[in-house]
Design a protein around this motif. Structure first.
Motif, mmCIF file in Angstrom:
data_model
loop_
_atom_site.group_PDB
_atom_site.id
_atom_site.type_symbol
_atom_site.label_atom_id
_atom_site.label_comp_id
_atom_site.label_asym_id
_atom_site.label_seq_id
_atom_site.Cartn_x
_atom_site.Cartn_y
_atom_site.Cartn_z
ATOM 1 N N LYS A 93 0.835 -1.196 0.000
ATOM 2 C CA LYS A 93 0.000 0.000 0.000
ATOM 3 C C LYS A 93 0.873 1.252 0.000
ATOM 4 O O LYS A 93 0.615 2.200 -0.729
ATOM 5 C CB LYS A 93 -0.923 -0.005 1.225
ATOM 6 N N ALA A 94 1.934 1.234 0.798
ATOM 7 C CA ALA A 94 2.841 2.376 0.851
ATOM 8 C C ALA A 94 3.523 2.580 -0.496
ATOM 9 O O ALA A 94 3.648 3.710 -0.970
ATOM 10 C CB ALA A 94 3.872 2.182 1.954
ATOM 11 N N LYS A 102 1.756 9.190 -5.976
ATOM 12 C CA LYS A 102 2.270 10.538 -5.738
ATOM 13 C C LYS A 102 3.274 10.919 -6.808
ATOM 14 O O LYS A 102 3.272 12.032 -7.316
ATOM 15 C CB LYS A 102 2.923 10.626 -4.348
ATOM 16 N N SER A 103 4.114 9.967 -7.191
ATOM 17 C CA SER A 103 5.110 10.208 -8.232
ATOM 18 C C SER A 103 4.417 10.524 -9.556
ATOM 19 O O SER A 103 4.824 11.424 -10.278
ATOM 20 C CB SER A 103 6.016 8.994 -8.380
ATOM 21 N N ARG A 104 3.355 9.784 -9.852
ATOM 22 C CA ARG A 104 2.601 10.037 -11.091
ATOM 23 C C ARG A 104 1.967 11.426 -11.058
ATOM 24 O O ARG A 104 1.969 12.139 -12.052
ATOM 25 C CB ARG A 104 1.523 8.970 -11.284
ATOM 26 N N ASN A 107 2.629 14.400 -13.623
ATOM 27 C CA ASN A 107 1.543 15.079 -14.323
ATOM 28 C C ASN A 107 1.620 16.583 -14.096
ATOM 29 O O ASN A 107 1.393 17.363 -15.019
ATOM 30 C CB ASN A 107 0.185 14.547 -13.876
ATOM 31 N N ASP A 108 1.948 16.987 -12.875
ATOM 32 C CA ASP A 108 2.094 18.413 -12.577
ATOM 33 C C ASP A 108 3.228 19.003 -13.400
ATOM 34 O O ASP A 108 3.108 20.102 -13.954
ATOM 35 C CB ASP A 108 2.357 18.637 -11.084
#
Length: 92
Positions: free
Chosen positions: A58-59, A66-68, A72-73
């Motif tokens: 899960k972690a 979060k990396s994705r 995307n940002d």
């Protein structure tokens, strides 16, 4: 128990060695309860291990998400910069 391990050419005692030694020493009345307790213990340990694996998965999944999002940002920022550059080139 040590003799059983030595016969098996091992230096480490295991539960089977202890149980076999107890049977040989005529402590049969303790063998069944010990086997049951050992099974309960092993199931608990297996459950803890699986829970730890699930937690780790899960972690890892959350880190990948979060990396994705960060990627995307970054992509969004690059597209905005490119659009601004394109607009500046058109204005010039």
């Amino acid at each position: 128990a040590n003799n059983f391990a030595m016969k098996g050419k091992r230096k480490t005692l295991n539960a089977g060695d202890v149980l076999s030694a107890m049977e040989e020493m005529e402590f049969q009345r303790f063998v069944a309860p010990l086997k049951e307790s050992l099974e309960v213990y092993r199931r608990e340990q297996k459950g803890k291990k699986e829970a730890r694996k699930d937690k780790d998965k899960k972690a890892d999944s959350e880190e990948q998400d979060k990396s994705r999002e960060d990627d995307n940002d970054d992509d969004d920022e690059r597209m905005e910069e490119e659009e601004q550059n394109d607009e500046e080139e058109v204005d010039n």
